[in-house]
Every structure is written in C-alpha cells, then in structure tokens.
Design a protein around this motif. Structure first.
Motif, PDB file in Angstrom:
ATOM      1  N   ALA A  81       0.832  -1.203   0.000  1.00  0.00           N
ATOM      2  CA  ALA A  81       0.000   0.000   0.000  1.00  0.00           C
ATOM      3  C   ALA A  81       0.872   1.260   0.000  1.00  0.00           C
ATOM      4  CB  ALA A  81      -0.927  -0.009   1.208  1.00  0.00           C
ATOM      5  N   LEU A  82       1.927   1.248   0.790  1.00  0.00           N
ATOM      6  CA  LEU A  82       2.849   2.388   0.783  1.00  0.00           C
ATOM      7  C   LEU A  82       3.530   2.534  -0.574  1.00  0.00           C
ATOM      8  CD1 LEU A  82       4.457   1.987   4.310  1.00  0.00           C
ATOM      9  CD2 LEU A  82       2.926   3.806   3.566  1.00  0.00           C
ATOM     10  N   LEU A  83       3.918   1.415  -1.174  1.00  0.00           N
ATOM     11  CA  LEU A  83       4.545   1.450  -2.488  1.00  0.00           C
ATOM     12  C   LEU A  83       3.577   1.949  -3.556  1.00  0.00           C
ATOM     13  CD1 LEU A  83       7.106   0.741  -4.152  1.00  0.00           C
ATOM     14  CD2 LEU A  83       6.066  -1.506  -4.522  1.00  0.00           C
ATOM     15  N   ALA A  84       2.333   1.495  -3.503  1.00  0.00           N
ATOM     16  CA  ALA A  84       1.332   1.945  -4.476  1.00  0.00           C
ATOM     17  C   ALA A  84       1.081   3.442  -4.327  1.00  0.00           C
ATOM     18  CB  ALA A  84       0.033   1.170  -4.304  1.00  0.00           C
ATOM     19  N   ASN A  85       0.996   3.924  -3.092  1.00  0.00           N
ATOM     20  CA  ASN A  85       0.805   5.365  -2.894  1.00  0.00           C
ATOM     21  C   ASN A  85       1.980   6.155  -3.454  1.00  0.00           C
ATOM     22  OD1 ASN A  85      -1.629   5.011  -1.650  1.00  0.00           O
ATOM     23  ND2 ASN A  85      -0.839   5.208   0.413  1.00  0.00           N
ATOM     24  N   TRP A  86       3.193   5.647  -3.285  1.00  0.00           N
ATOM     25  CA  TRP A  86       4.356   6.369  -3.769  1.00  0.00           C
ATOM     26  C   TRP A  86       4.469   6.301  -5.291  1.00  0.00           C
ATOM     27  CZ3 TRP A  86       9.057   4.834  -6.076  1.00  0.00           C
ATOM     28  CH2 TRP A  86      10.000   5.858  -6.167  1.00  0.00           C
ATOM     29  N   LEU A  87       4.235   5.106  -5.877  1.00  0.00           N
ATOM     30  CA  LEU A  87       4.353   4.957  -7.325  1.00  0.00           C
ATOM     31  C   LEU A  87       3.277   5.727  -8.079  1.00  0.00           C
ATOM     32  CD1 LEU A  87       5.256   1.179  -7.750  1.00  0.00           C
ATOM     33  CD2 LEU A  87       6.743   3.155  -8.116  1.00  0.00           C
ATOM     34  N   VAL A  96      -7.692   4.850 -10.317  1.00  0.00           N
ATOM     35  CA  VAL A  96      -6.465   4.078 -10.492  1.00  0.00           C
ATOM     36  C   VAL A  96      -5.949   3.622  -9.128  1.00  0.00           C
ATOM     37  CG1 VAL A  96      -4.075   4.206 -11.293  1.00  0.00           C
ATOM     38  CG2 VAL A  96      -5.890   5.254 -12.632  1.00  0.00           C
ATOM     39  N   HIS A  97      -6.017   4.483  -8.132  1.00  0.00           N
ATOM     40  CA  HIS A  97      -5.573   4.129  -6.787  1.00  0.00           C
ATOM     41  C   HIS A  97      -6.477   3.055  -6.174  1.00  0.00           C
ATOM     42  CE1 HIS A  97      -2.582   7.389  -6.242  1.00  0.00           C
ATOM     43  NE2 HIS A  97      -3.300   7.952  -7.195  1.00  0.00           N
ATOM     44  N   MET A  99      -8.160   0.780  -7.807  1.00  0.00           N
ATOM     45  CA  MET A  99      -7.842  -0.492  -8.459  1.00  0.00           C
ATOM     46  C   MET A  99      -6.518  -1.063  -7.951  1.00  0.00           C
ATOM     47  SD  MET A  99     -10.326  -1.367 -10.268  1.00  0.00           S
ATOM     48  CE  MET A  99      -9.561  -2.743 -11.070  1.00  0.00           C
ATOM     49  N   ALA A 100      -5.560  -0.205  -7.659  1.00  0.00           N
ATOM     50  CA  ALA A 100      -4.283  -0.685  -7.117  1.00  0.00           C
ATOM     51  C   ALA A 100      -4.491  -1.330  -5.755  1.00  0.00           C
ATOM     52  CB  ALA A 100      -3.288   0.467  -7.019  1.00  0.00           C
ATOM     53  N   TYR A 101      -5.332  -0.742  -4.934  1.00  0.00           N
ATOM     54  CA  TYR A 101      -5.612  -1.334  -3.624  1.00  0.00           C
ATOM     55  C   TYR A 101      -6.376  -2.647  -3.766  1.00  0.00           C
ATOM     56  CZ  TYR A 101      -3.820   2.149  -0.394  1.00  0.00           C
ATOM     57  OH  TYR A 101      -2.995   2.928   0.357  1.00  0.00           O
ATOM     58  N   ALA A 102      -7.236  -2.751  -4.782  1.00  0.00           N
ATOM     59  CA  ALA A 102      -7.938  -4.012  -5.019  1.00  0.00           C
ATOM     60  C   ALA A 102      -6.946  -5.106  -5.421  1.00  0.00           C
ATOM     61  CB  ALA A 102      -9.005  -3.827  -6.097  1.00  0.00           C
ATOM     62  N   ILE A 103      -5.974  -4.757  -6.225  1.00  0.00           N
ATOM     63  CA  ILE A 103      -4.957  -5.736  -6.619  1.00  0.00           C
ATOM     64  C   ILE A 103      -4.126  -6.159  -5.410  1.00  0.00           C
ATOM     65  CG2 ILE A 103      -2.855  -6.024  -7.995  1.00  0.00           C
ATOM     66  CD1 ILE A 103      -4.262  -4.272 -10.132  1.00  0.00           C
ATOM     67  N   ILE A 104      -3.822  -5.210  -4.537  1.00  0.00           N
ATOM     68  CA  ILE A 104      -3.099  -5.548  -3.307  1.00  0.00           C
ATOM     69  C   ILE A 104      -3.920  -6.533  -2.477  1.00  0.00           C
ATOM     70  CG2 ILE A 104      -2.286  -4.611  -1.101  1.00  0.00           C
ATOM     71  CD1 ILE A 104      -1.567  -2.043  -2.678  1.00  0.00           C
ATOM     72  N   MET A 136     -10.299  -3.782   0.558  1.00  0.00           N
ATOM     73  CA  MET A 136      -9.218  -2.819   0.345  1.00  0.00           C
ATOM     74  C   MET A 136      -9.645  -1.727  -0.634  1.00  0.00           C
ATOM     75  SD  MET A 136      -6.513  -3.490   2.190  1.00  0.00           S
ATOM     76  CE  MET A 136      -5.098  -2.793   1.365  1.00  0.00           C
ATOM     77  N   ALA A 137     -10.374  -2.093  -1.684  1.00  0.00           N
ATOM     78  CA  ALA A 137     -10.862  -1.084  -2.632  1.00  0.00           C
ATOM     79  C   ALA A 137     -11.876  -0.158  -1.960  1.00  0.00           C
ATOM     80  CB  ALA A 137     -11.479  -1.765  -3.852  1.00  0.00           C
ATOM     81  N   MET A 138     -12.753  -0.725  -1.146  1.00  0.00           N
ATOM     82  CA  MET A 138     -13.728   0.122  -0.438  1.00  0.00           C
ATOM     83  C   MET A 138     -13.029   1.026   0.576  1.00  0.00           C
ATOM     84  SD  MET A 138     -16.902  -2.530   0.059  1.00  0.00           S
ATOM     85  CE  MET A 138     -17.689  -1.495   1.248  1.00  0.00           C
ATOM     86  N   GLY A 139     -11.975   0.517   1.210  1.00  0.00           N
ATOM     87  CA  GLY A 139     -11.222   1.342   2.147  1.00  0.00           C
ATOM     88  C   GLY A 139     -10.541   2.502   1.452  1.00  0.00           C
ATOM     89  N   ARG A 140      -9.964   2.255   0.277  1.00  0.00           N
ATOM     90  CA  ARG A 140      -9.309   3.348  -0.458  1.00  0.00           C
ATOM     91  C   ARG A 140     -10.329   4.329  -0.980  1.00  0.00           C
ATOM     92  NH1 ARG A 140      -7.763   7.236  -2.224  1.00  0.00           N
ATOM     93  NH2 ARG A 140      -5.857   7.699  -3.366  1.00  0.00           N
TER      94      ARG A 140
END
Length: 161
Positions: A81-87, A96-97, A99-104, A136-140
């Motif tokens: 999650a930290l890496l996705a936020n930074w990237l 996009v964010h 979907m990244a959390y859903a993949i995580i 995770m997607a709902m949280g983001r």
C-alpha cells in the motif's frame, strides 16, 4: 553536387518544457489508516465472527486463517500500500488508486499458500483474496476524502507573496 544542410527539429525543447513539477496526490495519515488499517480490521473481524458461528464444527477451526489474514495485512499489505501510494503519487485519478488497492487485496489470497500447498488449502485463495480485494478497494474509496491534489504551480505562486 552539394549536400544539403541537415534540418534541426525543435521537438526536444518541447519535451524539456513539459518536465516541470507535476501535480500529485497527498494522503493524510488518517486517510492511510482508513484505506489500509480499517479493511484489515474488518477482515479479521469477519474471520472471528465466522469462527464463532456453529459452522465451525463442520468446517473446522478458522484461527489459522485469522493469523494468515493478520500477517498478510502487515507483511504484504502495508508495504504494498505504501509502495502503491508512492508509485501512483502523480496519478490524480482516484479510480487508479482504488484499483491498485484491489490488486493488493488479491495478493492477500496468495498468503494462504504459506500454510502449505497440499490438499484443499489452495482452494482458499479466492475465499481470502476476493473479499480482501473488495474491502481494500472500499477502504481506499472511503479514504478519498482525506486525499487532496497538490499543484506545484499554484503553491509556487503563493510563495512569492
């Protein structure tokens, strides 16, 4: 016969002009807690509730899954999650964010394989991964109100005053 002089194209200076500071997303610590910690707590609560139901007699004890969900959230989910936020900090599209959390969250299912890859254990991958991805997607998505766009051009104009 003479050789013509090579023409110079001005495409390179255009590229250099567009390399200025880009707008980026900034998430507060409260947003990160909502986006990462709350879904992990909800996942753990779901496993605890399922463990308390009378179906545990037929299914068995779900306490090892609780340990896997907790460790996957801490060992896998937090760094990713930290890496996705930074990237994705320069990607201002919130979808996009999300979907990244859903993949995580989908990667949480792969942690089931640490319990052993034999028998019916690999069948638990989607039972852990899909709910984790949704949570995770709902949280983001819920943390979107804690995210704001930092525009470097607008902040550069306020420094001059």
């Amino acid at each position: 016969m003479t050789t013509p002089v090579p023409e110079k194209y001005d495409s390179a200076p255009k590229r250099r002009r567009n390399t200025g500071p880009k707008p980026r997303l900034s998430m507060s610590i409260y947003g990160f807690l909502v986006a990462w910690l709350v879904p992990n707590i909800v996942m753990a609560a779901i496993v605890v509730i399922l463990n308390l139901l009378p179906i545990s007699d037929t299914v068995g004890d779900l306490t090892p899954i609780l340990t896997l969900v907790g460790l996957s959230g801490l060992v896998l989910g937090l760094p990713l999650a930290l890496l996705a936020n930074w990237l994705l900090r320069h990607q201002v599209n919130q979808a996009v964010h999300i979907m990244a959390y859903a993949i995580i969250g989908m990667f949480y299912g792969l942690t089931v394989l640490t319990a052993g890859g034999e028998g019916l254990i690999p069948l638990l991958i989607p039972l852990v991964g899909f709910p984790a991805a949704i949570l995770m997607a709902m949280g983001r998505w819920a943390a979107s109100s804690f995210v704001h766009v930092v525009d470097p051009e607008a902040s550069a104009g306020t420094d001059d005053e």
